[in-house]
Design a protein around this motif. Sequence first.
Motif, PDB file in Angstrom:
ATOM      1  N   TYR A  57       0.829  -1.196   0.000  1.00  0.00           N
ATOM      2  CA  TYR A  57       0.000   0.000   0.000  1.00  0.00           C
ATOM      3  C   TYR A  57       0.877   1.265   0.000  1.00  0.00           C
ATOM      4  CZ  TYR A  57      -3.246   3.533   1.496  1.00  0.00           C
ATOM      5  OH  TYR A  57      -3.977   4.676   1.567  1.00  0.00           O
ATOM      6  N   LEU A  71       1.639   4.393  -2.877  1.00  0.00           N
ATOM      7  CA  LEU A  71       1.529   5.837  -2.659  1.00  0.00           C
ATOM      8  C   LEU A  71       2.834   6.547  -2.984  1.00  0.00           C
ATOM      9  CD1 LEU A  71      -0.526   6.082   0.624  1.00  0.00           C
ATOM     10  CD2 LEU A  71      -1.171   6.943  -1.633  1.00  0.00           C
ATOM     11  N   GLU A  89      -9.221   0.486  10.440  1.00  0.00           N
ATOM     12  CA  GLU A  89      -9.070   1.767  11.121  1.00  0.00           C
ATOM     13  C   GLU A  89      -8.069   1.639  12.273  1.00  0.00           C
ATOM     14  OE1 GLU A  89     -12.808   3.360  12.435  1.00  0.00           O
ATOM     15  OE2 GLU A  89     -11.793   5.075  13.301  1.00  0.00           O
ATOM     16  N   VAL A 124     -18.226   6.000  -1.021  1.00  0.00           N
ATOM     17  CA  VAL A 124     -17.657   4.674  -0.776  1.00  0.00           C
ATOM     18  C   VAL A 124     -18.511   4.022   0.302  1.00  0.00           C
ATOM     19  CG1 VAL A 124     -15.624   3.439   0.068  1.00  0.00           C
ATOM     20  CG2 VAL A 124     -15.339   5.476  -1.328  1.00  0.00           C
ATOM     21  N   ASP A 125     -18.700   2.712   0.210  1.00  0.00           N
ATOM     22  CA  ASP A 125     -19.602   2.104   1.175  1.00  0.00           C
ATOM     23  C   ASP A 125     -19.066   2.278   2.592  1.00  0.00           C
ATOM     24  OD1 ASP A 125     -18.796  -0.805   2.338  1.00  0.00           O
ATOM     25  OD2 ASP A 125     -17.809  -0.395   0.446  1.00  0.00           O
ATOM     26  N   HIS A 126     -19.999   2.312   3.523  1.00  0.00           N
ATOM     27  CA  HIS A 126     -19.739   2.746   4.886  1.00  0.00           C
ATOM     28  C   HIS A 126     -18.600   1.981   5.551  1.00  0.00           C
ATOM     29  CE1 HIS A 126     -20.670   4.230   8.857  1.00  0.00           C
ATOM     30  NE2 HIS A 126     -21.598   5.015   8.340  1.00  0.00           N
ATOM     31  N   ASN A 127     -18.666   0.640   5.501  1.00  0.00           N
ATOM     32  CA  ASN A 127     -17.650  -0.159   6.189  1.00  0.00           C
ATOM     33  C   ASN A 127     -16.272   0.029   5.575  1.00  0.00           C
ATOM     34  OD1 ASN A 127     -19.157  -1.297   8.235  1.00  0.00           O
ATOM     35  ND2 ASN A 127     -19.928  -2.915   6.892  1.00  0.00           N
ATOM     36  N   THR A 128     -16.220   0.024   4.260  1.00  0.00           N
ATOM     37  CA  THR A 128     -14.937   0.185   3.586  1.00  0.00           C
ATOM     38  C   THR A 128     -14.352   1.549   3.912  1.00  0.00           C
ATOM     39  OG1 THR A 128     -15.833  -1.148   1.810  1.00  0.00           O
ATOM     40  CG2 THR A 128     -13.781  -0.002   1.372  1.00  0.00           C
ATOM     41  N   GLN A 169     -14.777   3.357   6.461  1.00  0.00           N
ATOM     42  CA  GLN A 169     -14.324   3.376   7.837  1.00  0.00           C
ATOM     43  C   GLN A 169     -13.012   2.616   8.014  1.00  0.00           C
ATOM     44  OE1 GLN A 169     -17.941   3.235   9.955  1.00  0.00           O
ATOM     45  NE2 GLN A 169     -16.951   2.143  11.626  1.00  0.00           N
ATOM     46  N   ASN A 170     -12.944   1.422   7.421  1.00  0.00           N
ATOM     47  CA  ASN A 170     -11.749   0.599   7.579  1.00  0.00           C
ATOM     48  C   ASN A 170     -10.525   1.243   6.964  1.00  0.00           C
ATOM     49  OD1 ASN A 170     -13.048  -1.402   8.944  1.00  0.00           O
ATOM     50  ND2 ASN A 170     -13.540  -2.582   7.111  1.00  0.00           N
ATOM     51  N   GLN A 171     -10.738   2.008   5.921  1.00  0.00           N
ATOM     52  CA  GLN A 171      -9.604   2.553   5.184  1.00  0.00           C
ATOM     53  C   GLN A 171      -9.312   3.981   5.576  1.00  0.00           C
ATOM     54  OE1 GLN A 171      -8.741   0.946   1.622  1.00  0.00           O
ATOM     55  NE2 GLN A 171      -9.182  -0.801   2.870  1.00  0.00           N
ATOM     56  N   ILE A 172      -9.971   4.505   6.583  1.00  0.00           N
ATOM     57  CA  ILE A 172      -9.880   5.946   6.819  1.00  0.00           C
ATOM     58  C   ILE A 172      -8.446   6.417   7.035  1.00  0.00           C
ATOM     59  CG2 ILE A 172     -10.395   5.727   9.301  1.00  0.00           C
ATOM     60  CD1 ILE A 172     -11.627   8.596   7.087  1.00  0.00           C
ATOM     61  N   ALA A 175      -5.591   5.071   6.024  1.00  0.00           N
ATOM     62  CA  ALA A 175      -4.892   5.004   4.749  1.00  0.00           C
ATOM     63  C   ALA A 175      -5.411   6.084   3.805  1.00  0.00           C
ATOM     64  CB  ALA A 175      -5.107   3.627   4.134  1.00  0.00           C
ATOM     65  N   TYR A 176      -6.700   6.248   3.801  1.00  0.00           N
ATOM     66  CA  TYR A 176      -7.343   7.234   2.925  1.00  0.00           C
ATOM     67  C   TYR A 176      -6.810   8.636   3.188  1.00  0.00           C
ATOM     68  CZ  TYR A 176     -11.225  10.290   1.415  1.00  0.00           C
ATOM     69  OH  TYR A 176     -11.993  11.280   0.865  1.00  0.00           O
ATOM     70  N   GLN A 179      -4.084   9.551   4.574  1.00  0.00           N
ATOM     71  CA  GLN A 179      -2.664   9.708   4.286  1.00  0.00           C
ATOM     72  C   GLN A 179      -2.369   9.653   2.810  1.00  0.00           C
ATOM     73  OE1 GLN A 179       0.208   7.507   6.795  1.00  0.00           O
ATOM     74  NE2 GLN A 179      -1.658   6.425   7.321  1.00  0.00           N
ATOM     75  N   GLY A 180      -3.306   9.110   2.058  1.00  0.00           N
ATOM     76  CA  GLY A 180      -3.093   8.927   0.625  1.00  0.00           C
ATOM     77  C   GLY A 180      -3.475  10.175  -0.129  1.00  0.00           C
TER      78      GLY A 180
END
Lengths: 297, 325, 478
Positions: free
Chosen positions: A137, A141, B290, C116-120, C122-125, C127-128, C130-131
């Motif tokens: 990942y 980036l 998370e 984006v769907d709710h669970n995804t 949340q799980n990727q927040i 990473a999201y 920082q990306g």
Amino acid sequence: MTATSMAGGSSRRRIRRGRVVLHAFLITMSLIWIFPLAWCFFTAMRPLSDTILHGYFSWPTTLNFQNFIDGWTNANLGYYYLNTLIVAVPAVIITLILASLVAFALTRVRSRINLFLLMMFTAGNLLPPQVIIVPLYHFYLAIPIPKPLSSNGLLYDQYIGIILIHIVFQVGFCIFVLSNYMRTLPKELNEAALVDGASIFRTYRSVILPLCTPALAALGTLEFTFIYNDFFWALLLIKTGSKRPITSALNNLQGQFFTNYNILAAAALMVAIPTIIVYIALQRQFIRGLTLGSTKG
Amino acid sequence: MPDPQAIGLAPASVSTGAGAIASGPRKRKHRYSILTRRDKVVLFLMVGIPTALTIIFIWLPTLASILLSFTNYQGIGGITAANIVGLKNYQFLATGYVLFWPAVAHNLMWLLFFVFIASPIGIFFAVLLDREIRGSRFYQNIFYFPVVLSLAVVGFIWELQYAPDGFIDSALGLTSQNNAIDWLGNPSLNIWAVLVAASWRHVGYIMVLYLAGLKSVDPTLREAAAIDGASEFQSFVRVIFPVMAPINIVIVVVTVIESLRAFDLAFIINQGTNGLELLSTLITNNSISEASLIGFGSSIAVVLLVISLVPIVLYLSRVMGSASE
Amino acid sequence: MANQDTTRRETLSMTGLRSVSRRDVLKGMAVVAGAAAVPTILAACSSGATTAPASVAPPASVVPPASVAPASAAGVTGTVTVGSNHSDASEVKGMTAINAAFIAANPGVTVTMNPVDHNTFQNQIGAYLQGTPEDDFTWFSGYRMRFFASKGLTTAIDDVWAKVSSNFTGAFATAVTADDGKVYGIPVDYYPWAVFYRKSVFSDKGYTIPATWADFKTLCTKMQTDGLIPITFGDKDGWPAMGTFDILDLRLNGYDFHTQLLTGKQKWTDAKVTTVFQKWAEIMPFHDKTYAGLTWEKACDTLIQKKSGMFMFGLFLTGEFSSTGTPADLADLDFFPFPAMGTQYDAENALDAPIDIWMVSAKSPTLQADLDAAKAYMEFWSKGSTQLLMFQNQPGFIPTANDADSSSYDPLTKKAVQIVSQAKKITQFLDRDSRPDFAGANGMQAFLQKFLANPTQDTTALQAEIQAYWEALPPATV
């Protein structure tokens, strides 16, 4: 003479009885195998209001295709099929090209490092993807990609990034299969081409590759379903919901706050349809692809 | 003895090739000397590009995972000396983390179930369908079709069977509160329920692999056994099965690797929690959720890596060994 | 309507730390003054919009917000990219209407939406963010907001807040303020957790609302003899059980202990936590036996089917009630606050009422260029009229703005507003009040599932495991 014919008759009868039992067994097993899919179809045909009020195990009051229509529009499936094609088609083609090149080179030149390379590729293919996800990942980036290939200058959140990881993970399997296949081709072909003064690339392109068509067709079919069915990589490496492939579009139907299982059932079936069609149409290639890999050894 | 000239001219992989050739029989040396320098460059590129890709995108991240497992990095900012925790993650895994050993046990159960139940059923179907019976092709298709479905779809299809208001409980009449069987919720049952769903797919895969192997068995062997008066069962056990030894090994290894890679079904059903913990879901939930416990998640990844390398190496040495000659 | 809003404002601010500044009031007046200044801009809206969502919005839904758009927000141009977890069909509809209204108020602005769907999401927040995140994105208040603010992954928006703070009560101000004293979000909706039931079931069977723990258990027993599942429950996704833990801990041990426990200032091995588990064990036999395999939607279905009596859940369960296609089902839905447990903390009337917010990211590659539009979008979300556009598509998520016209609320929503306003202490929910790495699927959710699988167990070992897990986490930065 009479004795033998009698014996033959009874054994034939026994065989026939055996056949009946065999078919009865196989039919029962087939029904068990097909049932989960049939049940999914049954659920998909029922309106949510019907199943909320009467439960899923009840005689249907209404059966229609409305959930399929709603699933198609709510989940925008047509659009996501296209996303999958944008990823799967180039990924399959490039994987096959790269794999055939490596397989050709490895069978063409005999060397101690061959075995090592082959092992490196195949082991990479067998590794659980979770082992590498976190660093991967961050690589995605960090690695810059020029504009036409990537709209944000990265591998992350780009079709090219997904295509690339599919290639990397699948190429090992294809190299393995193709090198096994190429080894079965007569060695004289190579030598004849070389003696004729053909370059190594021409030998590959005009002599070996055409002979590999059956293996390439089989692998292509197999790889297409592998890549079509994946949802793990896209879930991780694509941020934009509208760039995700069809298998993750199913997730878009699973709200945190509300999920309509009947529509989900319809959508799940629609997601499954293309691979089922591919399988039925290209069955022979498909099974061949699977078996080439593990039996030739 | 590597040929110094070749090393000078061509990059590593090919030069080693040339070296090997140089020390080989005369005839070979003659054959390979036909390669022009351009051919050698082409050969190098053919192998070099995919090799580079695999190293960069698989083996470097693998190495990075190993390094990260000695940190408590959470994925934000750079890694500093303060992040290095030595073996603490491994120590907590082994002694403090309640979900680790259950996950190992579940992976092991997955393995045993596949090896002793799913794969033998696949082999059994293959043996049945190997004879000339009417509709053999049709049966094969039925047993095989789950293999072409995405695991996302397989997971959902089985949820519809196992849910408390789903097919199985309803068909068994277990709908009241006190006798309903909570297939996916009961933490000591759900792993078995998932294994059945996974086997639904695995059986077809093994069947096809084995069928292909059976087709290549010399039919005279079977005839000979029949003439000797062996029953079909006897002839399979005594004659066919031993002849199939190479493919038997392939099947065992494929099964082991599939078991270690198990992830999708458990993750789709309940994110790999409450009885469905697997090493792969623990990694995902800890490091790319998370929670972002990247260091800790990486230590689980290393455990999975080490375990996976055992069958991978066995498989490769077996398959490559027979392939190279 | 005004009455209720005022009550809510006053009581909510009892929990709030900061008072509204004079500047805020002035800005608030500007908002009011600017109302109806720019309705004619609407005519031009179709030209600037390039994104699909904006262009397909029905004009009808565009009119009301445009008419209240403040003069200050008008005239912003450029692009704003928006990441959201609003992927359900009804939410997308709400977002589409809001974006159209935003464009109508700011001709020439372009909104690019990424649902984006709710669970995804949340799980990727982590990473999201920082990306390459979008400029603006949906998130949650509480520890979860402060966590990313402290990591520098979100942008402070004190300037926006200065303009709009008068439209929010003090409790909301607290909820969007991080540890550095800066404001990082705009609160847009909230929903209380309470015990839901069907009025018709209660009246048919002659049940009364239980005020105490003993009443509650008696009612459960009675329901059981009547053939009902007293309490429906679905914990397949791991988080719903946290709602019950929260309310029991709040009632038994109080707000202070609860929040300290979730931030590591109290220990999980404390006897007070044991009491929570013991009380929980008393009512577990009344829960749906198949809870572990049920999603909350499936659990809710038994309430709809009148097979179960009560459901401890968040107000958004109205979504499931609406989907039966029979409006009478929703009209029959009611709730009461969790009963008193006979402790000094009952008087706090504390409850979970999570607040959803909008934030501005820090690492968006386009943020520098888009900053004005990004902030204008945040400001737009602070209006009651904007929030109502979402509320109309997603009832169950109550608008936060003071100027949201609550006359359109149904009785259930009005009651929900009231119960929150009566609460002296409000928490966000376990997974929003604690570290994300602690509350996750393989953390606290798993521990609660372990407890529920055998509620009568001696929880000493389990509590030690929870504490050990907390202590093994990397040093907290918040």
